[in-house]
Enzyme design. Structure first.
Site, PDB file in Angstrom:
ATOM      1  N   TYR A 102       0.801 -15.747 -14.497  1.00 50.02           N
ATOM      2  CA  TYR A 102       1.929 -15.911 -15.404  1.00 50.02           C
ATOM      3  C   TYR A 102       1.610 -15.812 -16.888  1.00 50.02           C
ATOM      4  O   TYR A 102       2.522 -15.782 -17.695  1.00 50.02           O
ATOM      5  CB  TYR A 102       2.620 -17.249 -15.110  1.00 50.02           C
ATOM      6  CG  TYR A 102       3.218 -17.273 -13.725  1.00 50.02           C
ATOM      7  CD1 TYR A 102       4.219 -16.377 -13.370  1.00 50.02           C
ATOM      8  CD2 TYR A 102       2.758 -18.161 -12.761  1.00 50.02           C
ATOM      9  CE1 TYR A 102       4.757 -16.374 -12.102  1.00 50.02           C
ATOM     10  CE2 TYR A 102       3.299 -18.177 -11.483  1.00 50.02           C
ATOM     11  CZ  TYR A 102       4.307 -17.280 -11.167  1.00 50.02           C
ATOM     12  OH  TYR A 102       4.827 -17.276  -9.903  1.00 50.02           O
ATOM     13  N   GLU A 145       0.396 -14.417   2.725  1.00 46.06           N
ATOM     14  CA  GLU A 145       1.675 -15.115   2.787  1.00 46.06           C
ATOM     15  C   GLU A 145       2.797 -14.230   2.273  1.00 46.06           C
ATOM     16  O   GLU A 145       2.551 -13.214   1.617  1.00 46.06           O
ATOM     17  CB  GLU A 145       1.638 -16.416   1.975  1.00 46.06           C
ATOM     18  CG  GLU A 145       1.431 -16.237   0.489  1.00 46.06           C
ATOM     19  CD  GLU A 145       1.358 -17.572  -0.242  1.00 46.06           C
ATOM     20  OE1 GLU A 145       1.334 -18.631   0.401  1.00 46.06           O
ATOM     21  OE2 GLU A 145       1.321 -17.537  -1.480  1.00 46.06           O
TER      22      GLU A 145
END
Length: 292
Positions: free
Chosen positions: A196, A253
């Site tokens: 981020y 995932e």
């Protein structure tokens, strides 16, 4: 956007970016910070649809999806069951295994047991079973002398999984199509900051990998999306050990609410295949429904 999860700040960034993009498409976007008054706010606004920009627990695990189903408000991304399944890493891996997708061994263990002794042969990774964005991820390397001393803010039960070495690859699914494959390059662990913060990582889009690996990422991402029952946009993450070829490709995932910030992977993949960020946001709104 926002909400009370560990990923609140990223969600606020996602919400602001998506709202600005929708306004470029002449859509009247109202930003709502999801708090205890969420139901009252929604009843007051009476939206035509909700673009769910929440990340983490409550927003990504089926909870807010259930609220929106109850209120009868069309919403984006996955429904109650798929969201809950994908957010629970162990249960989603059970689904992937049933679907014949490649995963590594993992167990659910007590936090105190993980602190006390190695519950698995190193190298392994310890992470919360139901948080995302690499919040609270520990890599226990083979040369470490002792077990990881987990912070007290880690949950009572955590997931411990065999470390999958290699390159970090990811693929976004948008409706019924996989978009492309990104190779994520970092100087170390692909953690919260790498995801981020500007300069935290660099992305090669499309990934410069053998066509067989590229095609498998596309196929596996779509199969994972379908196996979980996902809707709208999802993103599936992989590790690829080049030395092992096809056998070295591991599915980690699936994210049902991938980030939509300036440094996020899914908007970047959309741009790479000719879908601008405003058009992607418009598509998510137009795709919104109940009974997802």
């Amino acid at each position: 956007m926002g909400g009370p999860s560990a990923e609140r700040e990223v969600s606020l960034s996602t919400g602001k970016a998506c709202a600005a993009a929708l306004r470029e498409e002449n859509i009247n976007a109202i930003e709502v910070d999801a708090g205890p008054d969420l139901v009252a706010r929604l009843q007051d606004i009476k939206p035509d649809a909700v673009l769910n920009c929440l990340h983490g627990r409550w927003g990504e695990d089926g909870c807010v999806q259930g609220v929106l189903e109850w209120l009868g408000i069309p919403y984006s991304h996955s429904g109650v069951l798929a969201s809950a399944l994908a957010m629970d890493k162990q249960r989603s891996k059970d689904v992937f295994a049933q679907a014949g997708l490649p995963i590594v061994k993992s167990i659910i263990a007590k936090r105190d047991d993980v602190r006390a002794a190695h519950v698995m042969e190193p190298p392994y990774v310890v992470k919360p079973n139901n948080e995302g964005s690499s919040v609270g991820v520990y890599l226990v390397e083979a040369e470490n002398n002792g077990p990881p001393q987990l912070d007290d803010d880690m949950p009572d039960e955590v997931m411990v999984e065999t470390f999958a070495p290699g390159r970090e690859l990811t693929t976004t699914v948008m409706g019924d199509r996989a978009l492309t494959v990104t190779d994520i390059l970092t100087t170390g662990w692909y953690d919260y900051d790498a995801k981020y913060k500007e300069g935290g990582s660099s992305h090669v889009v499309p990934a410069d990998v053998p066509s067989e690996i590229f095609d498998l990422c596309m196929e596996y991402a779509k199969r994972a999306h379908d196996a979980l029952g996902c809707r709208g946009v999802s993103r599936t993450d992989f590790r690829w050990d080049e030395a092992r070829g096809v056998d070295g490709l591991i599915l980690l995932e699936t994210n049902t609410q991938p980030g939509m910030t300036a440094t996020s992977l899914s908007p970047e993949q959309g741009e790479a295949v000719g879908i601008t960020f405003p058009k992607l946001c418009r598509w998510m709104v137009e795709d919104a429904s109940c009974n997802r």
